[in-house]
Motif scaffolding. Structure first.
Motif, PDB file in Angstrom:
ATOM      1  N   ARG A  14      40.587  60.845  32.658  1.00  7.52           N
ATOM      2  CA  ARG A  14      41.595  59.797  32.829  1.00  7.52           C
ATOM      3  C   ARG A  14      41.177  58.466  32.193  1.00  7.52           C
ATOM      4  O   ARG A  14      41.890  57.468  32.313  1.00  7.52           O
ATOM      5  CB  ARG A  14      41.889  59.585  34.316  1.00  7.52           C
ATOM      6  N   ILE A  16      40.789  58.139  28.981  1.00  4.82           N
ATOM      7  CA  ILE A  16      41.394  58.056  27.652  1.00  4.82           C
ATOM      8  C   ILE A  16      42.485  56.973  27.703  1.00  4.82           C
ATOM      9  O   ILE A  16      43.041  56.677  28.772  1.00  4.82           O
ATOM     10  CB  ILE A  16      41.996  59.423  27.239  1.00  4.82           C
ATOM     11  N   THR A  17      42.784  56.357  26.567  1.00  2.00           N
ATOM     12  CA  THR A  17      43.855  55.357  26.554  1.00  2.00           C
ATOM     13  C   THR A  17      45.215  56.046  26.393  1.00  2.00           C
ATOM     14  O   THR A  17      45.301  57.205  25.979  1.00  2.00           O
ATOM     15  CB  THR A  17      43.679  54.369  25.377  1.00  2.00           C
ATOM     16  N   LEU A  18      46.271  55.321  26.719  1.00  2.00           N
ATOM     17  CA  LEU A  18      47.618  55.886  26.535  1.00  2.00           C
ATOM     18  C   LEU A  18      47.824  56.262  25.072  1.00  2.00           C
ATOM     19  O   LEU A  18      48.361  57.316  24.758  1.00  2.00           O
ATOM     20  CB  LEU A  18      48.696  54.869  26.940  1.00  2.00           C
ATOM     21  N   PHE A 110      39.709  53.394  19.698  1.00  2.00           N
ATOM     22  CA  PHE A 110      38.462  52.982  20.334  1.00  2.00           C
ATOM     23  C   PHE A 110      38.532  53.084  21.859  1.00  2.00           C
ATOM     24  O   PHE A 110      39.612  53.179  22.433  1.00  2.00           O
ATOM     25  CB  PHE A 110      38.122  51.553  19.906  1.00  2.00           C
ATOM     26  N   ASN A 111      37.353  53.046  22.475  1.00  2.00           N
ATOM     27  CA  ASN A 111      37.293  53.089  23.933  1.00  2.00           C
ATOM     28  C   ASN A 111      35.989  52.465  24.399  1.00  2.00           C
ATOM     29  O   ASN A 111      35.197  51.965  23.599  1.00  2.00           O
ATOM     30  CB  ASN A 111      37.437  54.543  24.421  1.00  2.00           C
ATOM     31  N   ALA A 112      35.777  52.519  25.710  1.00  2.00           N
ATOM     32  CA  ALA A 112      34.615  51.873  26.312  1.00  2.00           C
ATOM     33  C   ALA A 112      33.322  52.534  25.875  1.00  2.00           C
ATOM     34  O   ALA A 112      33.270  53.731  25.615  1.00  2.00           O
ATOM     35  CB  ALA A 112      34.727  51.930  27.831  1.00  2.00           C
TER      36      ALA A 112
ATOM     37  N   GLY B  11      44.084  46.729  21.040  1.00  2.00           N
ATOM     38  CA  GLY B  11      45.394  46.768  20.408  1.00  2.00           C
ATOM     39  C   GLY B  11      46.479  46.181  21.297  1.00  2.00           C
ATOM     40  O   GLY B  11      46.392  45.045  21.735  1.00  2.00           O
ATOM     41  N   ASP B  12      47.495  46.970  21.573  1.00  6.13           N
ATOM     42  CA  ASP B  12      48.607  46.471  22.380  1.00  6.13           C
ATOM     43  C   ASP B  12      48.556  47.062  23.792  1.00  6.13           C
ATOM     44  O   ASP B  12      47.518  47.555  24.237  1.00  6.13           O
ATOM     45  CB  ASP B  12      49.942  46.757  21.678  1.00  6.13           C
ATOM     46  N   ARG B  14      49.513  49.703  25.003  1.00  4.56           N
ATOM     47  CA  ARG B  14      49.235  51.138  25.131  1.00  4.56           C
ATOM     48  C   ARG B  14      47.752  51.471  24.984  1.00  4.56           C
ATOM     49  O   ARG B  14      47.374  52.637  25.016  1.00  4.56           O
ATOM     50  CB  ARG B  14      50.052  51.926  24.094  1.00  4.56           C
ATOM     51  N   ASP B  15      46.921  50.452  24.858  1.00  5.53           N
ATOM     52  CA  ASP B  15      45.490  50.699  24.765  1.00  5.53           C
ATOM     53  C   ASP B  15      44.796  50.625  26.116  1.00  5.53           C
ATOM     54  O   ASP B  15      43.569  50.750  26.192  1.00  5.53           O
ATOM     55  CB  ASP B  15      44.858  49.736  23.752  1.00  5.53           C
ATOM     56  N   ILE B  16      45.568  50.450  27.170  1.00  2.00           N
ATOM     57  CA  ILE B  16      44.988  50.558  28.508  1.00  2.00           C
ATOM     58  C   ILE B  16      44.660  52.033  28.763  1.00  2.00           C
ATOM     59  O   ILE B  16      45.266  52.926  28.166  1.00  2.00           O
ATOM     60  CB  ILE B  16      45.979  50.016  29.575  1.00  2.00           C
ATOM     61  N   THR B  17      43.669  52.301  29.617  1.00  2.00           N
ATOM     62  CA  THR B  17      43.349  53.697  29.942  1.00  2.00           C
ATOM     63  C   THR B  17      44.299  54.205  31.032  1.00  2.00           C
ATOM     64  O   THR B  17      44.940  53.422  31.745  1.00  2.00           O
ATOM     65  CB  THR B  17      41.900  53.836  30.453  1.00  2.00           C
ATOM     66  N   LEU B  18      44.370  55.522  31.167  1.00  2.00           N
ATOM     67  CA  LEU B  18      45.198  56.088  32.239  1.00  2.00           C
ATOM     68  C   LEU B  18      44.723  55.572  33.592  1.00  2.00           C
ATOM     69  O   LEU B  18      45.523  55.213  34.452  1.00  2.00           O
ATOM     70  CB  LEU B  18      45.114  57.618  32.244  1.00  2.00           C
ATOM     71  N   ARG B  19      43.399  55.534  33.765  1.00  2.00           N
ATOM     72  CA  ARG B  19      42.844  55.018  35.021  1.00  2.00           C
ATOM     73  C   ARG B  19      43.254  53.561  35.231  1.00  2.00           C
ATOM     74  O   ARG B  19      43.623  53.154  36.344  1.00  2.00           O
ATOM     75  CB  ARG B  19      41.311  55.117  34.994  1.00  2.00           C
ATOM     76  N   LEU B  21      45.906  52.029  34.006  1.00  2.00           N
ATOM     77  CA  LEU B  21      47.342  51.928  34.276  1.00  2.00           C
ATOM     78  C   LEU B  21      47.658  52.307  35.722  1.00  2.00           C
ATOM     79  O   LEU B  21      48.396  51.600  36.419  1.00  2.00           O
ATOM     80  CB  LEU B  21      48.114  52.833  33.308  1.00  2.00           C
ATOM     81  N   GLU B  22      47.072  53.408  36.189  1.00  2.00           N
ATOM     82  CA  GLU B  22      47.292  53.822  37.586  1.00  2.00           C
ATOM     83  C   GLU B  22      46.852  52.713  38.532  1.00  2.00           C
ATOM     84  O   GLU B  22      47.498  52.442  39.543  1.00  2.00           O
ATOM     85  CB  GLU B  22      46.475  55.079  37.904  1.00  2.00           C
ATOM     86  N   PHE B 110      36.439  49.861  32.278  1.00  2.00           N
ATOM     87  CA  PHE B 110      36.010  49.390  30.973  1.00  2.00           C
ATOM     88  C   PHE B 110      36.965  49.824  29.867  1.00  2.00           C
ATOM     89  O   PHE B 110      37.785  50.718  30.049  1.00  2.00           O
ATOM     90  CB  PHE B 110      34.593  49.896  30.692  1.00  2.00           C
ATOM     91  N   ASN B 111      36.832  49.177  28.732  1.00  2.00           N
ATOM     92  CA  ASN B 111      37.665  49.532  27.582  1.00  2.00           C
ATOM     93  C   ASN B 111      36.964  49.115  26.293  1.00  2.00           C
ATOM     94  O   ASN B 111      35.838  48.622  26.320  1.00  2.00           O
ATOM     95  CB  ASN B 111      39.055  48.886  27.707  1.00  2.00           C
ATOM     96  N   ALA B 112      37.649  49.317  25.187  1.00  2.00           N
ATOM     97  CA  ALA B 112      37.071  49.052  23.873  1.00  2.00           C
ATOM     98  C   ALA B 112      36.794  47.568  23.673  1.00  2.00           C
ATOM     99  O   ALA B 112      37.495  46.705  24.202  1.00  2.00           O
ATOM    100  CB  ALA B 112      38.018  49.543  22.787  1.00  2.00           C
ATOM    101  N   GLY B 236      41.382  47.859  15.465  1.00  2.00           N
ATOM    102  CA  GLY B 236      42.002  48.614  16.557  1.00  2.00           C
ATOM    103  C   GLY B 236      43.508  48.471  16.607  1.00  2.00           C
ATOM    104  O   GLY B 236      44.161  49.075  17.459  1.00  2.00           O
TER     105      GLY B 236
END
Lengths: 290, 290
Positions: A14, A16-18, A110-112, B11-12, B14-19, B21-22, B110-112, B236
């Motif tokens: 989970r 992964i990004t959208l 990209f990601n964390a 990015g925009d 949509r670069d948030i992770t599923l975790r 966003l939830e 965390f994220n990119a 990105g």
């Protein structure tokens, strides 16, 4: 028909990004880098969420049979999933170059990465020096070239992040000697392993210099057994564990399952010092090792 | 009732992770760090996707009125959104400390970050030295302390990433002198600005040393106008732009909208050199500046 390099971040499927998820779902073939990193979730769960069959790209495929990964990208969309961020491993630059030579366009999501998530320990990212990778010593191979990097960071008062070895799908030395590849189970370097390697080098060098312990200052060893460090385990996962302690303390502490990292702080600013003081102490962790 | 620090990536929305966003959707209040970073999407689109009203936390809120952010976290779930990764800005450690002092638990998603996405330029992340932040020079304030860091990186053959200043919601100097805060429009340092600042320091120092240009080797200046660099814009994002060129070339090139970064490579390994050779040259970019 691009080859998408998609970072999976530090936790489970989970993370992964959208954008990453949408892209994976648009792909004809999905590979997972199983050479440079450990997946921290069940492959089946990952496949269920992504709605795709995932092929593990192991060391052999990436080093010797990379066309099985690149060829499908000439005619369809292909995803190459990477735990953490895309360029955490140097092999990925090589993959990009080979893809481009075949005329395959590469795109990156990209990601964390532990390289910035390490900020969770309270140290400022822009005050880290060169990152150091520690590898398992064997009887035949005991690389110590990290020491010079560490010393240079310490001299400048910079923090140091140690990335600890993971061995995934490695043939055993015995099997290679017999000419038949038998793969060892995956293993990872623990914080205790890393502390022990640092202490071994310190003890050996200190004896050479004719003293058991070392002073700080010019000419002294870059650290000793009382140097305060931060141990980080499973950063970005629900069972993340972090503690402050000396190398001596860490050499006997078990931080549990992978992945582990070690940080040696340099000079501390006020907020950094306050933050570190608020972290759990290694001495309060249960000692599972002897 | 945790305070969640959630990275939004590069990015925009949509670069948030599923975790991530939830988690945002589970929160009672959602703040966006608008002090240390620029959002690279429309706030409305972000609110639509997340299904939440988002409050911008500007410099005043974070530095002077942080309780308006922390108090809601004592009784409900609160998200604090950060462009890039969570600990990219040092103010966030301070926020965590203040939250913990109030008994508010902090969690991190965390994220990119540009600090690892910069690997897209082909240089190996573990061969980067200390990261350097360049700030806008004014008539009254021309910090040059970055030079020593750059020189230390160069001496060790390490790559250097320059993070370029962004000014978001800053009161103008004139307005402060009048005692009334009037905010300047957001502005960001371009690759051309950064190259010009580096060249200005080089020219001034070279004149002091009694020579117009400088040789490589001991005692020489860490770079000159012909030093090859990599300019990266909007990493990105879909309109990412990257090129290799000299500082002199970059000082007259327009890489378009924010954010920009500059990389000065150190010693190159074979794969790094091959990768850089495959990148576009700055000389092929259209010159929009004089």
């Amino acid at each position: 028909m691009p080859l998408y390099f998609i970072g999976l971040g530090l936790g489970d499927e989970r993370d992964i990004t959208l954008r990453g998820l949408e892209t994976v779902r648009s792909c004809d073939r999905v590979f997972l880098d199983g050479y440079t990193s450990l997946l921290r979730t069940d492959l089946g769960q990952l496949e269920d969420l992504y709605g795709k069959k995932v092929t593990i790209a192991d060391r052999e495929m990436i080093e010797e049979n990379v066309s099985s990964l690149l060829e499908p990208a000439r005619t369809g969309n292909v995803a190459f999933l990477v735990v953490g961020d895309v360029f955490g491993a140097t092999t990925h630059h090589d993959l990009v170059l080979r893809a481009r030579q075949l005329g395959v366009e590469c795109r990156f999501i990209f990601n964390a990465s532990i390289l910035t998530a390490v900020g969770v320990c309270g140290l400022q990212l822009y005050r880290f020096g060169e990152t150091i990778s520690l590898v398992f010593w064997t009887n035949a191979w005991r690389p110590t070239s990290w020491y010079e990097k560490l010393e240079a960071n310490r001299r400048r008062g910079l923090h140091t992040l140690f990335l600890l070895d993971i061995r995934v799908h490695e043939p055993s030395e015995e099997s290679l000697a017999r000419g038949v590849k038998v793969f060892e189970p995956p293993r990872f370097m623990t914080i205790a392993d890393a502390a022990q390697q640092l202490l071994t080098l310190w003890r050996e060098r200190a004896q050479l210099l004719g003293r058991e312990t070392d002073e700080t200052g010019a000419g002294a060893f870059a650290y000793d057994s009382d140097t305060l460090c931060i141990g980080l385990a499973r950063v970005g996962q629900v069972d993340e564990l972090m503690a402050v302690g000396t190398l001596k303390e860490f050499s006997g502490k078990d931080f549990g399952p992978p992945l582990h990292s070690l940080v040696m702080p340099g000079d501390l600013h006020a907020v950094e010092a306050e933050y570190l003081a608020s972290l759990p102490r290694a001495s309060s962790l249960q000692t599972l090792l002897v």
